[in-house]
Each structure stands twice: as C-alpha cells, then as structure tokens.
Design a protein around this motif. Structure first.
Motif, short mmCIF file in Angstrom:
data_model
loop_
_atom_site.label_atom_id
_atom_site.label_comp_id
_atom_site.label_asym_id
_atom_site.label_seq_id
_atom_site.Cartn_x
_atom_site.Cartn_y
_atom_site.Cartn_z
N ALA A 138 4.63 0.22 4.48
CA ALA A 138 3.40 0.81 5.00
C ALA A 138 2.89 0.04 6.21
N THR B 262 -5.12 11.69 -3.42
CA THR B 262 -4.89 11.30 -2.03
C THR B 262 -3.44 11.55 -1.63
N GLU C 101 -6.38 1.22 4.67
CA GLU C 101 -6.38 1.70 3.28
C GLU C 101 -7.77 1.82 2.65
N ASP C 102 -8.60 0.80 2.73
CA ASP C 102 -9.92 0.89 2.10
C ASP C 102 -10.78 1.99 2.73
N ARG D 280 -2.94 0.60 10.99
CA ARG D 280 -3.29 2.02 11.01
C ARG D 280 -4.50 2.25 11.90
N SER E 145 0.85 -1.19 0.00
CA SER E 145 0.00 0.00 0.00
C SER E 145 0.88 1.23 0.00
N PHE F 110 -9.60 4.55 4.31
CA PHE F 110 -8.96 5.82 3.98
C PHE F 110 -9.43 6.30 2.61
N LEU F 111 -9.42 5.42 1.62
CA LEU F 111 -9.84 5.81 0.27
C LEU F 111 -11.31 6.24 0.22
N ASN G 245 -6.17 6.26 -6.48
CA ASN G 245 -5.49 7.06 -5.47
C ASN G 245 -5.39 8.54 -5.83
N ARG H 281 0.86 6.35 3.79
CA ARG H 281 -0.04 7.48 4.05
C ARG H 281 0.49 8.33 5.20
N SER I 62 -8.17 0.49 11.77
CA SER I 62 -8.14 -0.81 11.09
C SER I 62 -8.56 -1.93 12.01
N TYR J 128 0.27 10.90 0.13
CA TYR J 128 1.19 9.80 0.39
C TYR J 128 2.55 10.38 0.73
#
Length: 193
Positions: free
Chosen positions: A186, A81, A46-47, A190, A36, A49-50, A78, A39, A193, A83
């Motif tokens: 990564a 977004t 991740e999912d 997070r 990933s 976050f998106l 992405n 971030r 999560s 990074y």
C-alpha cells in the motif's frame, strides 16, 4: 479506532468467516497483517480515508474492470470500505479514473496537479524471481503499462522505479514464478497525507 469486530458484525459473519477467525485467533480482516489495505486510486491517507469514506460502494460500481472490492463484516472498522487485491485482480489505471469521479465524499480525490495518487508500489523478491535461478524472464517489464513503464531491466534483473509505479498489480498478476516474486505494498504517500 480498533480493528476488532463489533458484536453486530460478529453475528453477521458466515460460518466460514467464524472458523477462519477461530483459526487465526483474531477474527478480523487482515489479521496478523501490519500493512494497510490497498485502497482505490487517489485515496486519502488511511485514517482520513476511514473518516471520510461513506461506504456507499459507488467507486466499486464505477470500476469497469471490477477490481474494487468492499470489506464485509469481518473487516471490522473497514466494513463497507473499498479495497483492491492487485495481484489477483489488477487495477488497469484507467485514463478516465471513473472510480475517483464516482466518490461523493472526497475519500478518493485527485491531487492538486489533477492526477491520481498511486495505490501502492511493486516490491520484487529477488529470491523468488526466476532471473535469480538463471531463467531469462522480463514478463513484469512487458506487463507494466506502457504509459507508466515503472519496471525496467538493469544487469538482467527487474528493477522498480518507485517514483513511477502506481501499484496496479499487473506485474504481480502475470509473474510466472510459482509463488509470485512481486507483491504490492500500500502506498504511504496517498492524496491528502
């Protein structure tokens, strides 16, 4: 969600991006990568976050070290977004965490303990590390922030304490090996999560 480029994104690419896409055969950011993107601090999984990120860029504007970047059209899903590339432009793990405070959507948010979740973890490649060739080196230990101290020497070799590492990238940036012996992966754990 796919990483594939939309037609609109393709037509917004510059010539260099198009050529890069032809060479790697996929034309998208992170082609061939399974990891990933890294971030900013305290990013949700991740999912989530998106889905949550508004792609407003306020976290990047708030970063006084200009470490936070934003994906362009080649980023596919992405796009827009934030990074980081910690080995090139480290996160200085600011005490104030202005990037997290600037996020209006909650894509970046402090944990229940009020602390920022790590962006990743430093991984040391023993074969690339100068110590494996007999050179005395502890620069990664020296550059690890004093408040964190995630890298220490054990039996004359650098060792990462994954529980303390924030993934800031200072160790990777200043590793003197010809090809940095340290890469930042990564964070799987997070916030949210």
């Amino acid at each position: 969600m796919s990483d594939e480029l939309t037609r609109r994104q393709f037509f917004r690419l510059g010539p260099v991006d198009i050529l890069r896409g032809l060479v790697d055969g996929q034309g998208r950011a992170g082609a061939g990568r399974k990891e990933s993107p890294i971030r900013p601090p305290s990013a949700q999984a991740e999912d989530a976050f998106l889905r949550t990120c508004e792609r407003c860029g306020k976290c990047a504007e708030a970063c006084i070290h200009e470490a936070i970047r934003r994906f362009g059209p080649a980023g596919g899903r992405n796009e827009g977004t934030p990074y980081l590339l910690p080995a090139k432009k480290p996160c200085y793990w600011c005490e104030t965490m202005d990037c997290v405070h600037a996020c209006p959507s909650g894509a970046l948010r402090f944990g229940e303990d009020g602390k920022a979740a790590p962006i990743g973890t430093a991984v040391i490649d023993a074969d690339l590390c100068l110590v494996s060739g007999g050179t005395l080196c502890d620069l990664c230990v020296s550059f690890c922030p004093s408040a964190i101290r995630a890298i220490s020497m054990a039996a004359r070799r650098p060792v990462v304490d994954e529980g303390r590492c924030t993934g800031c990238g200072l160790c990777a940036k200043f590793c003197p090996a010809e090809e940095s012996a340290i890469r930042i992966v990564a964070s799987a754990g997070r916030s949210g999560s």
